[in-house]
Design a protein around this motif. Structure first.
Motif, PDB file in Angstrom:
ATOM      1  N   ASN A 226      49.628  36.368  35.326  1.00 25.61           N
ATOM      2  CA  ASN A 226      48.512  36.668  36.235  1.00 25.61           C
ATOM      3  C   ASN A 226      47.497  37.601  35.591  1.00 25.61           C
ATOM      4  OD1 ASN A 226      49.689  35.064  38.216  1.00 25.61           O
ATOM      5  ND2 ASN A 226      50.766  36.790  39.176  1.00 25.61           N
ATOM      6  N   LEU A 227      47.988  38.527  34.792  1.00 27.83           N
ATOM      7  CA  LEU A 227      47.074  39.431  34.083  1.00 27.83           C
ATOM      8  C   LEU A 227      46.187  38.630  33.132  1.00 27.83           C
ATOM      9  CD1 LEU A 227      46.053  42.254  33.265  1.00 27.83           C
ATOM     10  CD2 LEU A 227      47.948  42.359  31.618  1.00 27.83           C
ATOM     11  N   ARG A 228      46.777  37.706  32.397  1.00 27.66           N
ATOM     12  CA  ARG A 228      45.987  36.889  31.480  1.00 27.66           C
ATOM     13  C   ARG A 228      44.900  36.118  32.222  1.00 27.66           C
ATOM     14  NH1 ARG A 228      44.648  37.709  26.841  1.00 27.66           N
ATOM     15  NH2 ARG A 228      42.689  37.616  27.970  1.00 27.66           N
ATOM     16  N   SER A 229      45.273  35.523  33.344  1.00 27.28           N
ATOM     17  CA  SER A 229      44.292  34.765  34.133  1.00 27.28           C
ATOM     18  C   SER A 229      43.176  35.673  34.617  1.00 27.28           C
ATOM     19  CB  SER A 229      44.982  34.094  35.321  1.00 27.28           C
ATOM     20  OG  SER A 229      45.916  33.127  34.886  1.00 27.28           O
ATOM     21  N   ALA A 230      43.534  36.859  35.080  1.00 26.19           N
ATOM     22  CA  ALA A 230      42.529  37.796  35.588  1.00 26.19           C
ATOM     23  C   ALA A 230      41.588  38.248  34.480  1.00 26.19           C
ATOM     24  CB  ALA A 230      43.211  38.986  36.244  1.00 26.19           C
ATOM     25  N   LEU A 231      42.141  38.541  33.311  1.00 22.92           N
ATOM     26  CA  LEU A 231      41.292  38.955  32.194  1.00 22.92           C
ATOM     27  C   LEU A 231      40.314  37.833  31.824  1.00 22.92           C
ATOM     28  CD1 LEU A 231      43.953  40.715  29.916  1.00 22.92           C
ATOM     29  CD2 LEU A 231      42.138  41.832  31.222  1.00 22.92           C
ATOM     30  N   ASN A 232      40.808  36.610  31.806  1.00 24.74           N
ATOM     31  CA  ASN A 232      39.952  35.481  31.431  1.00 24.74           C
ATOM     32  C   ASN A 232      38.831  35.260  32.437  1.00 24.74           C
ATOM     33  OD1 ASN A 232      41.612  35.075  29.250  1.00 24.74           O
ATOM     34  ND2 ASN A 232      42.709  33.343  30.128  1.00 24.74           N
TER      35      ASN A 232
END
Length: 825
Positions: A226-232
């Motif tokens: 979820n962190l990766r998705s949010a950063l993207n």
């Protein structure tokens, strides 16, 4: 940072591996004129003739070891060597240093070609909670209330970038405010919190290269996805994720089992890969980690004394790559810019405990780190076939070679920490690398003489790509075709006490900043506009609920200020409670237990909104005693009151609004800092701090009390005979516990006997002897509370970190333990 153990640990390896005599300078020759024994004799004779120095020939070199530096060798891309600011509070006092010392220290840490030249820095994302040596303020104490100007990490990163624009920046949380996930870090709240922090970095003109999860607290694979998705999706696709900043390589196993998690992370970071506070002789990763395709980091290491930890650092930087293919090494911490009573007061690559005097000290670890950072850069490539162990034997030492991504430059870093004799190395350069002049730098890690650290040696001119170098035991060498290296020349002023009286009305600070010298250890105390109609600025405790703790002990908010040698004084301050609960003044504060920072050696004056008050004593074991108590007119909330705690010898007196509440006798704590404290979640304001001396401060004559044991330096059996040994014992003001620091650097007892070291060997038990003026009877009383022998350079040490009556006092390698810190009174 992991704090599994405490006490005198950083010296444990040395206890079983005694310090060897200092090595001699190395011999450097080309292959064609190499004559080891005769060359050394000629060099020694020349040096003797020029300087009058006594030169001892080194042990004969072993059989030559052949090393091929092959530029065509495969290898991983180097990410950098650096350190961690945070985990926590270890950089706090640096921002309060005067110029030019502040800039000098920063240059030693970050400036290329000057000192440690750090290439990567991890900073704590403050969470209002203790994370080893202090607490760092959050950018979002309460949901939605973001302030990007809190704390000093923004300043620290900006200073690092100003000196090295190419330094890589990493962010990581240790703790967090309690509103996040209602106490659950692995929640969408924490992702939003981290995104807000990245926004703050942007507002300061900073680009964060890497972001982690929750330090040493496991991992939630879905959270990382979820962190990766949010950063993207929220403008940070270039921020790489490090997982999981814990022990071991389980994240690599998870990346293989869960491809979505593997896709989310870029770096597998593990802590203390060579063993926690170990000698760093063996540093493996795992087969899954090596084969995962992920970048591997030793994302926290060290936790060692800035001098005593240098041998381990020298091994680890090389061996992390040789053994485990780790391409970054982060030492904990950057610097110990904290007072000597705080846990881990001498760790890092330098210490800066006295902003009021400007005193600092640059450690041997600075120069060990510089042997890699000044000769390489992120983006260089390791040469696997040109890295390994000398002669295939770990005990001989290790070497790594790296190649510049452009051109033909290369550097090889060699360490011989455990070698028993000189070694003759024969190099052959091939694979498109430069065969031109080789520059050589060295550090004698076994020497305490700064002149032996980071020394530029004579250049070597290879012949057809071949050259030789004889390396001595206990050294680090860098051989390179690059230039631009250097050794900083700034020097520290002398140590000095923080003078009393001391006062601060807090009006000179911007909102959100920390007051000068005020160091948070739980909660967050920052400057805000005063409440209840008062003009100007006040200090406010900002944490409105229990945080997500990192430590095992759940302490209440407190902050400390001052000199650990302050003895008899009155501390007073205006106090306003914003909600029901209590506020406290702290006096004679000393050490605390880092696992449970609430366990602080100190006295407290506690007052509550309902009018209850008490004078209390606490210690590092959490044994809190109520010495006096009572009830007065209710203070209420939203109203200003003046509190004062007077500590005069064994008499402790509390006053409220000029009226004495009570007085009691107790002699447990004789000296220490002042502080503010509140109950958990209690917001309160403080103003008009004053510390007024009462006389009877540190004098040349008095007791010398162990910071770790709270017992006094004592001559066994009250003997006055030459050779009577010294120990620790309950303080009793006896003549055998009364020491005088003389102008001749002696510590005398009974008027005619001196504290005496019978040898310069670690473990030698100190004693008393008739004063002779010799160097073995001279001692330095240092700002960090240590007492070091002028002759030996070793610390006065309570054996085994013992606290029992009769525990022996010896000489030992300085390691920052509380058993090596002393309070004079």
């Amino acid at each position: 940072m992991s704090r599994k153990q405490s006490g005198n640990l950083s010296g444990e390896w040395e206890r079983f591996h005694p310090r060897r005599p200092e090595g001699n300078d190395e011999q450097m020759t080309t292959r064609e004129d190499r004559r080891p024994s005769r060359g050394w004799a000629a060099a020694a004779g020349l040096l003797l003739a020029v300087t009058g120095a006594v030169v001892v020939n080194p042990a004969p070199a072993q059989a030559a070891t052949a090393i091929t530096i092959n530029g065509a060798s495969g290898g991983r891309t180097f990410d950098g060597v650096g350190a961690i600011s945070g985990g926590g509070g270890n950089t706090r006092l640096l921002v309060d240093y005067p110029e030019p010392q502040r800039s000098d220290i920063l240059d030693y840490l970050f400036k290329p070609g000057y000192g440690a030249a750090m290439q990567i820095m991890k900073v704590e994302i403050g969470g209002d909670t203790n994370s080893t040596s202090g607490a760092e303020p959050s950018h979002e104490h309460t949901r939605g209330q973001v302030n990007c100007d809190r704390g000093y990490e923004w300043w620290m990163m900006a200073q690092a970038k100003a000196r090295n624009p190419n330094i890589k920046l990493v962010g990581l949380s240790w703790g967090a405010p309690g509103w996040i996930g209602n106490g659950n870090f692995w929640s969408s709240d924490s992702i939003d919190y981290l995104i807000a922090w990245l926004g703050c970095a942007t507002s300061h003109g900073l680009t964060i290269d890497y972001l982690g999860g929750w330090n040493e607290r496991g991992r939630d694979l879905n959270w990382y996805k979820n962190l990766r998705s949010a950063l993207n999706s929220r403008g940070y696709p270039n921020v790489k994720i490090v997982a999981s900043d814990d022990f071991g390589w389980g994240s690599a196993d998870d990346a293989l089992r869960d491809p979505a998690f593997g896709s989310a992370i870029s770096v597998v970071g593990s802590h203390y890969v060579c063993g926690y506070r170990s000698s760093q002789t063996s540093c493996p990763s795992s087969a899954n980690a090596v084969n995962s395709g992920k970048t591997l980091w030793a994302s926290e290491n060290g936790s060692d004394d800035y001098n005593g930890g240098a041998p381990a650092l020298a091994r680890g930087i090389n061996r992390d790559y040789i053994d485990g293919k780790m391409t970054a090494y982060l030492n904990w911490p950057v610097i110990a810019a904290i007072t000597p009573n705080i846990p881990w007061a001498t760790t890092g690559v330098a210490v800066a405990p006295q902003p009021w005097s400007g005193y600092y000290s640059i450690g041997t670890s600075t120069w060990v780190m510089g042997h890699t950072t000044q000769f390489t850069a992120p983006g260089w490539r390791y040469l696997d076939s040109s890295s390994g162990y000398l002669g295939g034997n770990r005990n001989n030492g290790s070497y790594v070679s790296l190649r510049s991504p452009t051109g033909s430059d290369y550097s090889t870093v060699i360490e011989t920490m455990d070698a028993g004799s000189a070694q003759d190395l024969q190099f052959t350069v091939t694979g498109g690398l430069s065969t031109g002049t080789v520059h050589v730098w060295s550090t004698n890690v076994r020497s305490g003489n700064p002149a032996d650290q980071f020394v530029r040696r004579s250049d070597i001119t290879p012949s057809n790509g071949a050259f030789s170098l004889t390396v001595q035991p206990g050294y680090v060498y860098s051989i390179t075709t690059t230039t631009g290296q250097g050794k900083g020349t700034a020097t520290s002023p002398a140590q000095g006490a923080l003078a009393l009286p001391y006062s601060d009305d807090f009006d000179g600070y911007a909102t959100g900043r920390e007051a000068k010298y005020l160091s948070d250890h739980q909660g967050s105390f920052e400057v805000v506009p005063c409440a209840a109609g008062r003009t100007g600025q006040c200090v406010r405790q900002m944490s409105e609920q229990a945080p997500i703790f990192w430590t095992s002990g759940h302490a209440e908010p407190f902050t400390l200020l001052g000199d650990v040698n302050w003895r008899n004084y009155t501390v007073s301050s205006d106090v306003l409670l914003e909600k029901s609960g209590y506020a406290q003044l702290v006096g004679r504060a000393g050490n605390y237990n880092h696992d449970n920072p609430h366990n602080l050696n100190a006295y407290y004056l506690r007052v509550a909104d309902n009018g209850s008050w008490s004078i209390r004593s606490n210690n590092t074991s959490g044994n809190q005693r109520t010495l006096a108590s009572g009830t007065t007119t209710a203070l209420g909330t939203g109203r200003w009151h003046k509190l004062a705690l007077t500590l005069n010898g064994s008499t402790l007196t509390a006053t409220l609004d000029g009226t004495t509440l009570g007085s009691v006798a107790d002699s447990t704590w004789v000296a220490g800092q002042i502080g503010y404290a509140t109950g958990q979640g209690v917001t309160a304001q403080f103003d008009n701090l004053t510390i007024t001396p009462l006389g009877g401060g540190t004098s040349p004559t008095g007791t010398i009390r162990g910071a770790g044991s709270n017992r006094c330096l004592d001559v066994n059996g009250q003997s006055q005979a030459d050779g009577a040994v010294v120990q620790i014992w309950d303080c009793n003001n006896g003549a055998n516990q009364t020491w005088t620091a003389t102008s001749g650097n002696q510590l005398t007892v009974y008027g005619t006997k001196c504290l005496d070291a019978p040898s310069t060997t670690t473990g030698a038990r100190v004693r008393i002897w008739s004063c002779t003026g010799a160097a073995n009877q001279q001692w330095r009383l240092n700002a960090d509370g240590t007492i070091t022998g002028v002759q030996s350079g070793l610390c006065l040490d309570v054996t085994g970190a013992g606290t029992a009556n009769g525990t022996a006092v010896t000489l030992w390698t300085c390691n920052g333990g509380s058993n090596q810190r002393w309070i004079r009174s």
